[in-house]
Design a protein around this motif. Structure first.
Motif: not given
Length: 341
Positions: A16-22, A27-28, A45-48
């Motif tokens: 959640d924290w990481l997703s707020q920083h472009p 990645d994984t 979170y749209g992680i491939g």
């Protein structure tokens, strides 16, 4: 910046924290056992990529930041692999499951060209930073410090690695205590050491919700006494991960001229800080819900910018907190052996 998050428990908060920083590309996401949980978080979170092969991920995907939020007994191998791959390492607390392992990890980090950090996120709270500034201005002679961290997060949870000493290293001392040890050291950087401790391990019956003594498990409640030898100042730390309905950190710092009282709500990080002066007057500041996102400090460190306030804890800070934890565990064991059966 390509990121791998290892762990799907508290790893969800990091996502959640990481997703707020472009600046970060998620990645994984690596998991140990629960692929269903990992897939759900990856979709959110749209992680491939989702993988059970953490070592393969670290070694083969060009990961630049490894966020390691796995059980403490896994840290030795994972941190080494991440450093070998040239990644910046951000580890959850406690740093490892033993003081020896934590010390070895700090030695590895000291030799690595890239930075390593431990997530002591309460340092970033504005009320904590304010109390540090007030301490720098002075409270007179330091008389006593008391800190507590009470939470109910462990009530009703099924058995897990958190209850196994070999995996976790400690219970509430590792879950909550290291936060208070770190804050004590960061707010009042003196030569504190644990001088006495008492702990209790309990088992929660999921059917009756009754609590019963349990041997061979990590502690759920703890009391630790620390002392600073130069002044003789005493600090006490009180912990519980099974308390009913309380989720808060409290600090009380008593000086000859002022007393500072801080209460932080664990759920939304709202806070109240009161300064009591020697003339009987008091002043209270209140803080609304606050993000404890550590990633602005981590981004600054990765860019080589200075961190004069020390908001981002290094592995050496993780070792310091782990040493107080290890002292407390050893002292508590000694106390329990001395008690009559």
């Amino acid at each position: 910046m390509r990121v791998a998050v290892l762990g799907c428990g508290f790893g969800a908060q990091h996502l959640d924290w990481l997703s707020q920083h472009p600046e970060f590309e998620l990645d994984t996401l690596c998991y140990q056992h629960n692929r269903e949980r990992a897939v759900e978080l990856a979709d959110r979170y749209g992680i491939g990529n989702v993988s059970a092969d953490a070592l393969g991920t670290l070694g083969g995907r060009g990961i630049e930041l490894a966020v390691i939020v796995t059980p403490p007994d896994t840290r030795q191998v994972l941190v080494q692999a991440a450093l070998d791959a040239g990644a910046f390492v951000f580890a959850d607390k406690p740093l490892s499951n033993s003081l020896q392992s934590a010390t070895e990890l700090a030695a590895l980090a000291a030799r690595a060209p890239q930075r390593c950090a431990v997530n002591f996120q309460w340092r970033t709270h504005p009320a904590v930073r304010e109390i540090r500034d007030q301490l720098a201005e002075g409270v007179g002679a330091l008389h006593r410090v008391h800190a507590s961290f009470y939470h109910d997060f462990y009530r009703g949870l099924p058995d897990s690695w958190r209850q196994q000493p070999a995996s976790a290293g400690a219970g509430t001392l590792g879950d909550q205590g290291v936060h208070l040890f770190d804050l004590l050291h960061w707010l009042i950087p003196r030569d504190w050491s644990s001088v006495a401790a008492s702990t209790s391990a309990v088992r929660q019956d999921l059917d009756t919700r009754a609590l019963a003594p349990a041997a061979g498990r990590t502690e759920d409640l703890a009391e630790v006494w620390l002392r600073e030898p130069e002044s003789g100042c005493l600090a006490t730390v009180s912990l519980s991960r099974l308390v009913c309905g309380v989720r808060a950190i409290e600090f009380e710092i008593q000086g000859s001229e002022r007393t500072l009282q801080l209460r932080l709500q664990a759920d939304d990080a709202s806070a109240e800080l009161t300064a009591h002066a020697g003339d009987g007057s008091s002043k209270t500041a209140r803080y609304g819900p606050t993000s404890l996102d550590p990633y602005p400090s981590l981004l600054a460190a990765m860019a080589g910018r200075p961190d004069p306030d020390g908001l981002l804890a290094g592995f050496e800070d993780g070792v310091w907190a782990q040493a107080r934890l290890a002292e407390a565990v050893a002292l508590a064991a000694r106390t329990q052996h001395a008690l009559p059966s």
